[in-house]
Design an enzyme around this catalytic site. Sequence first.
Site, PDB file in Angstrom:
ATOM      1  N   CYS A   6      -6.258  -8.250  -4.169  1.00  0.00           N
ATOM      2  CA  CYS A   6      -5.616  -7.173  -3.420  1.00  0.00           C
ATOM      3  C   CYS A   6      -6.010  -5.864  -4.082  1.00  0.00           C
ATOM      4  O   CYS A   6      -5.833  -5.707  -5.303  1.00  0.00           O
ATOM      5  CB  CYS A   6      -4.095  -7.356  -3.455  1.00  0.00           C
ATOM      6  SG  CYS A   6      -3.150  -5.940  -2.842  1.00  0.00           S
ATOM      7  N   ASN A   7      -6.558  -4.941  -3.310  1.00  0.00           N
ATOM      8  CA  ASN A   7      -6.990  -3.672  -3.887  1.00  0.00           C
ATOM      9  C   ASN A   7      -5.814  -2.867  -4.435  1.00  0.00           C
ATOM     10  O   ASN A   7      -5.899  -2.285  -5.517  1.00  0.00           O
ATOM     11  CB  ASN A   7      -7.755  -2.866  -2.842  1.00  0.00           C
ATOM     12  CG  ASN A   7      -9.093  -3.492  -2.504  1.00  0.00           C
ATOM     13  OD1 ASN A   7      -9.997  -3.514  -3.311  1.00  0.00           O
ATOM     14  ND2 ASN A   7      -9.203  -4.031  -1.301  1.00  0.00           N
ATOM     15  N   THR A   8      -4.709  -2.822  -3.689  1.00  0.00           N
ATOM     16  CA  THR A   8      -3.538  -2.073  -4.147  1.00  0.00           C
ATOM     17  C   THR A   8      -3.019  -2.639  -5.461  1.00  0.00           C
ATOM     18  O   THR A   8      -2.755  -1.896  -6.419  1.00  0.00           O
ATOM     19  CB  THR A   8      -2.431  -2.102  -3.089  1.00  0.00           C
ATOM     20  OG1 THR A   8      -2.878  -1.437  -1.906  1.00  0.00           O
ATOM     21  CG2 THR A   8      -1.173  -1.411  -3.597  1.00  0.00           C
ATOM     22  N   CYS A  38     -10.351  -3.616   2.139  1.00  0.00           N
ATOM     23  CA  CYS A  38      -9.032  -4.252   2.075  1.00  0.00           C
ATOM     24  C   CYS A  38      -9.281  -5.746   2.153  1.00  0.00           C
ATOM     25  O   CYS A  38     -10.073  -6.205   2.993  1.00  0.00           O
ATOM     26  CB  CYS A  38      -8.144  -3.788   3.224  1.00  0.00           C
ATOM     27  SG  CYS A  38      -6.588  -4.725   3.384  1.00  0.00           S
ATOM     28  N   THR A  39      -8.621  -6.516   1.303  1.00  0.00           N
ATOM     29  CA  THR A  39      -8.913  -7.952   1.242  1.00  0.00           C
ATOM     30  C   THR A  39      -8.461  -8.713   2.486  1.00  0.00           C
ATOM     31  O   THR A  39      -8.846  -9.869   2.671  1.00  0.00           O
ATOM     32  CB  THR A  39      -8.282  -8.580  -0.014  1.00  0.00           C
ATOM     33  OG1 THR A  39      -6.875  -8.285  -0.049  1.00  0.00           O
ATOM     34  CG2 THR A  39      -8.937  -8.036  -1.271  1.00  0.00           C
ATOM     35  N   HIS A  40      -7.671  -8.084   3.342  1.00  0.00           N
ATOM     36  CA  HIS A  40      -7.333  -8.717   4.617  1.00  0.00           C
ATOM     37  C   HIS A  40      -8.543  -8.757   5.563  1.00  0.00           C
ATOM     38  O   HIS A  40      -8.697  -9.699   6.355  1.00  0.00           O
ATOM     39  CB  HIS A  40      -6.225  -7.931   5.330  1.00  0.00           C
ATOM     40  CG  HIS A  40      -4.853  -8.109   4.764  1.00  0.00           C
ATOM     41  ND1 HIS A  40      -4.491  -7.654   3.523  1.00  0.00           N
ATOM     42  CD2 HIS A  40      -3.730  -8.665   5.302  1.00  0.00           C
ATOM     43  CE1 HIS A  40      -3.208  -7.925   3.310  1.00  0.00           C
ATOM     44  NE2 HIS A  40      -2.725  -8.529   4.372  1.00  0.00           N
ATOM     45  N   GLY A  66       0.781  -1.228   0.000  1.00  0.00           N
ATOM     46  CA  GLY A  66       0.000   0.000   0.000  1.00  0.00           C
ATOM     47  C   GLY A  66       0.818   1.286   0.000  1.00  0.00           C
ATOM     48  O   GLY A  66       0.572   2.185  -0.813  1.00  0.00           O
TER      49      GLY A  66
END
Length: 250
Positions: free
Chosen positions: A70-72, A177-179, A40
Amino acid sequence: MIVALIDSGLGLLPTSAWLRRLRPDLDLLLSLDPDGAHWGPKPEQWVIDRVLGAAEHAVDLGAEVVVLPCNTASVTALDHVRARLGDAVPVIGTVPAIKPAAAASRSVAIWATAATTASRYQADLIERFANGTAVVGVACHGLAEAIDLGDTDLAKRAIADAVARTPADCDGVVLGCTHYPLMAQEIADQLPAGVTLFDSAEAVAAQTIRRIDALGTDAGGSGTVSVLLSGRPGALPAGAAAFEAGRLLG
């Protein structure tokens, strides 16, 4: 068929777990980047190069489909990966579930990393998909990092901080966020009753399967799970075992 999923850390687990549930025959290649995490805050070109390298390495190892859960990675490198790999290799990205949240909610909070919350990308998504629904960004300081450590107590404290900064009238929270879906139950427990959580992991897994089916080839496999750590063969970090998705894949 080998499906590669690429993220800097454990954010790939929710989508990977959905793929395992929906298509247990698929062979999954989980590509994490502990040497470069977290992506990020890193410069854009650095992230592009890192994701491109991971994608090319996965294809060299036999991956026929690449997923960026993953968004980033998706906002920064998705178009570059598609251009590099060509039409023969489907590449599936991730977009926060703003559209369904806005359709079902009066007011929405998007929980994301500080970098994503401040990004033009998220602002553009809100402009495109909010459809007049009130939307506010909430930066979840330290939550992704705590999840990567498997430190659920630290993660719960980060959740409490985010809850305190989420407007009381929000009835929908997007896990941007995918986490964060790895702590979905803990997040729901701390939010007021009646707040609905939205994440994109199941949708990304379903889209991956649609793209696989569209290939029209034999998509069977033996259901193996392999792990790369910054390109090296390895195993999921010990912290993955703190989460149901990690235990399923481990």
